[in-house]
Structures are given as structure tokens and as C-alpha cells.
Design a protein around this motif. Structure first.
Motif, short mmCIF file in Angstrom:
data_model
loop_
_atom_site.label_atom_id
_atom_site.label_comp_id
_atom_site.label_asym_id
_atom_site.label_seq_id
_atom_site.Cartn_x
_atom_site.Cartn_y
_atom_site.Cartn_z
N LEU A 31 30.67 26.13 -7.34
CA LEU A 31 30.90 27.26 -6.44
C LEU A 31 31.37 26.82 -5.06
O LEU A 31 31.86 27.66 -4.28
CB LEU A 31 29.62 28.09 -6.30
CG LEU A 31 29.06 28.69 -7.60
CD1 LEU A 31 27.79 29.47 -7.32
CD2 LEU A 31 30.09 29.56 -8.30
N THR A 32 31.23 25.55 -4.73
CA THR A 32 31.67 25.06 -3.42
C THR A 32 32.94 24.23 -3.52
O THR A 32 33.39 23.67 -2.52
CB THR A 32 30.56 24.23 -2.75
OG1 THR A 32 30.26 23.10 -3.58
CG2 THR A 32 29.31 25.07 -2.55
N THR A 33 33.53 24.14 -4.70
CA THR A 33 34.76 23.35 -4.86
C THR A 33 35.96 24.11 -4.33
O THR A 33 35.98 25.34 -4.31
CB THR A 33 35.01 23.00 -6.34
OG1 THR A 33 35.19 24.23 -7.07
CG2 THR A 33 33.85 22.21 -6.92
N PRO A 34 37.01 23.39 -3.88
CA PRO A 34 38.24 24.07 -3.44
C PRO A 34 38.84 24.94 -4.53
O PRO A 34 39.39 26.01 -4.25
CB PRO A 34 39.17 22.90 -3.09
CG PRO A 34 38.26 21.77 -2.77
CD PRO A 34 37.08 21.94 -3.67
N THR A 65 27.11 29.90 -12.30
CA THR A 65 28.57 29.84 -12.23
C THR A 65 29.25 30.54 -13.40
O THR A 65 30.13 31.38 -13.19
CB THR A 65 29.05 28.37 -12.12
OG1 THR A 65 28.46 27.80 -10.93
CG2 THR A 65 30.56 28.30 -12.01
N THR A 73 39.10 32.11 -6.14
CA THR A 73 38.42 33.40 -5.95
C THR A 73 39.15 34.25 -4.93
O THR A 73 39.32 35.47 -5.12
CB THR A 73 36.96 33.17 -5.52
OG1 THR A 73 36.27 32.48 -6.57
CG2 THR A 73 36.26 34.49 -5.25
N LEU A 74 39.59 33.62 -3.84
CA LEU A 74 40.36 34.36 -2.83
C LEU A 74 41.63 34.94 -3.44
O LEU A 74 41.94 36.13 -3.25
CB LEU A 74 40.71 33.42 -1.67
CG LEU A 74 41.63 34.00 -0.59
CD1 LEU A 74 40.96 35.18 0.12
CD2 LEU A 74 42.03 32.92 0.41
N LEU A 97 40.37 29.27 -10.26
CA LEU A 97 38.92 29.22 -10.03
C LEU A 97 38.17 28.66 -11.24
O LEU A 97 37.07 28.10 -11.09
CB LEU A 97 38.38 30.59 -9.61
CG LEU A 97 38.28 31.74 -10.63
CD1 LEU A 97 36.92 31.73 -11.30
CD2 LEU A 97 38.48 33.09 -9.92
N LEU A 105 36.77 28.26 -4.61
CA LEU A 105 36.90 29.05 -3.38
C LEU A 105 38.31 29.62 -3.22
O LEU A 105 38.48 30.81 -2.96
CB LEU A 105 36.52 28.18 -2.17
CG LEU A 105 35.06 27.71 -2.13
CD1 LEU A 105 34.86 26.73 -0.98
CD2 LEU A 105 34.12 28.91 -1.98
#
Length: 257
Positions: free
Chosen positions: A143-146, A77, A152-153, A209, A149
Motif C-alpha cells: 500500500l505504500t509502494t509507488p 491489500t 490508485t490516483l 496499482l 499509490l
């Protein structure tokens, strides 16, 4: 081992935030003398390409050094977040300057202020990410947290806007042409500083993020530096092109400001 204590780092963030507020207010009264507002009163200048490399490269180097000496450098991460950050500054330091056209120059004083900020910001982001963040914060599960995600978007949407907007600006003139033009492609149909809008969106995404105070302070600095600049550009375009050509464009935030 951290280079400073959490309490010292918190004070550092407060000082940086306070300086950003001063910069934000000051830039509504003083136009930084580079680019469209270049002014000889800012003193001795350098070739724009050289100045941009010298100004932006320090943050890339500082972040790389802090990563390289960290015990966390191979953790997935922190490594990925590091790559996001360095991707922006790889482009800004070593690609963007050599895509620039024309023979513009940048005052050394402006470049020096940029260098100082970039050194401070590189330390701020790297110190948090690689040394001060709790050991259980940026695990693979992050890496799978809201936060990660969604952030990053937003980061990559902002990066795409920034890169596209820079490209529009670069292609406004044909070789040898020195006239000014009102950009009208992409988000420039909505605002006069689409490139700045993209950069603000990008670093808001980074703050999300990382979900860190250091990221928030950087996003605030980006806002404080670019919003007054966008306001100055807007008024310059109004004088140069008139209200009819300007249409309903805003300064930097579509439909808002």
C-alpha cells in the motif's frame, strides 16, 4: 489453493491478449450494433437497462465469489484492490443502467458477447489476486509502494472522468427529445468519446496499482474494444455535425487521436 497452475494462467493471458488483438482489428471494419449504431441486423434485442445489468453483473458476481472462497479475503491489500474493482462494477451493473434515459435496446448477441468477456475477465483478475499472486506480493507494505499509490490516483482520476462524461451524455436531451447532440462539456471539448477515455485511464491505473499481467491484459482489452468504437463515433459525428462544429476535437485521446 489455485484453480489452475501458473503456466496454465500464463497461457490463458496470452490467449486473451490474442483475442483482444483480433477484436481491435475487427471493430475497425464492423460497428457493434448498440447505442448510436444500433442495427436490427444484429438480431433480437432487449431493453437497454435490462441488457446492461445482465451483461455487467456477472463480473461483479464472479469476482465476489473468488474473493469469498479465498484464504486471502481478509488481507488488507487484496481486500482493498477487490473493493476498487467492485466499486466500478457496482456502479456499472446496478446504478448506471437505471440512470439511462430513453427506450434504447441492445441486441442479445452483443449482450452475450459482453457476458462472456466479463466472466473471463472476472476469473482473470480474481484468480491472480486471490490465488496465484505470490503470498508475499500484496502485503500491507504494498500500500505504500509507488505502483499502488500512483496507480490508485490514476484509477480514481479515470473513474471520475468516466462518471462525469456519462453524466454529460445523459443530460444532452430533454424529456421526449430524440435528436442527436454533440457533447461539449468537460473533456468532450477535446475528444468525442471522453467516457471511453476515462475508462481506459481507469484500467491503466488498475494495471499499475496491481502491477500484474492480468491487469495489463484487461487494460489492453479495454483499449482494443473502445478505441475502434471511439473512431466510429468520431466519423459519425463528423458526418452529422460537420468539421466546423467538430473543431479540433480528437477521437479519444486529447491532442493525440
Amino acid at each position: 489453493m489455485s484453480h489452475i497452475t501458473p503456466a496454465e494462467f500464463a497461457l490463458y493471458l496470452r490467449i486473451m491478449s490474442g483475442i483482444a488483438l483480433i477484436v481491435f482489428i475487427a471493430l475497425y471494419f464492423v460497428k457493434a450494433g448498440y447505442g448510436i449504431f444500433r442495427d436490427k441486423r444484429w438480431g433480437v434485442s432487449l431493453n437497454n437497462k435490462v441488457a446492461w445489468v445482465l451483461m455487467e453483473a456477472p463480473v461483479f458476481v464472479v469476482m465476489a465469489l473468488l474473493w469469498g472462497y479465498s484464504d486471502r479475503k481478509y488481507e488488507i491489500t487484496p481486500l482493498l484492490i477487490f473493493c476498487f474493482f467492485e466499486l466500478h462494477y457496482l456502479q456499472r451493473s446496478f446504478i448506471f443502467p437505471f440512470l439511462m434515459k430513453g427506450k434504447s435496446r441492445m441486441p442479445i448477441s452483443i449482450m452475450a458477447m459482453g457476458i462472456v468477456f466479463n466472466l473471463l475477465n472476472g476469473f482473470m483478475q480474481g484468480e491472480w489476486l486471490f490465488y496465484l499472486a505470490p503470498a508475499d506480493r500484496y502485503t500491507a507494505a504494498w500500500l505504500t509502494t509507488p505502483h499502488f499509490l500512483f496507480g490508485t490516483l490514476i484509477f480514481f482520476v479515470g473513474l471520475a472522468i468516466n462518471l462525469h462524461s456519462d453524466s454529460v451524455i445523459r443530460h444532452l436531451r430533454k424529456p421526449g427529445d430524440t435528436r442527436h447532440y454533440l457533447p461539449d462539456k468537460g473533456l468532450y471539448r477535446r475528444v468525442t468519446s471522453a467516457n471511453y477515455f476515462g475508462e481506459i485511464v481507469e484500467w491503466i491505473g488498475f494495471a499499475i496499482l496491481t502491477w500484474s499481467a492480468a491487469g495489463v491484459v484487461f487494460a489492453w482489452w479495454t483499449f482494443a474494444n473502445l478505441v475502434p468504437r471511439a473512431n466510429a463515433i468520431y466519423h459519425r459525428y463528423q458526418q452529422e455535425f460537420g468539421p466546423q462544429q467538430m473543431g479540433r476535437r480528437k477521437r479519444i485521446f486529447p491532442y493525440l487521436y
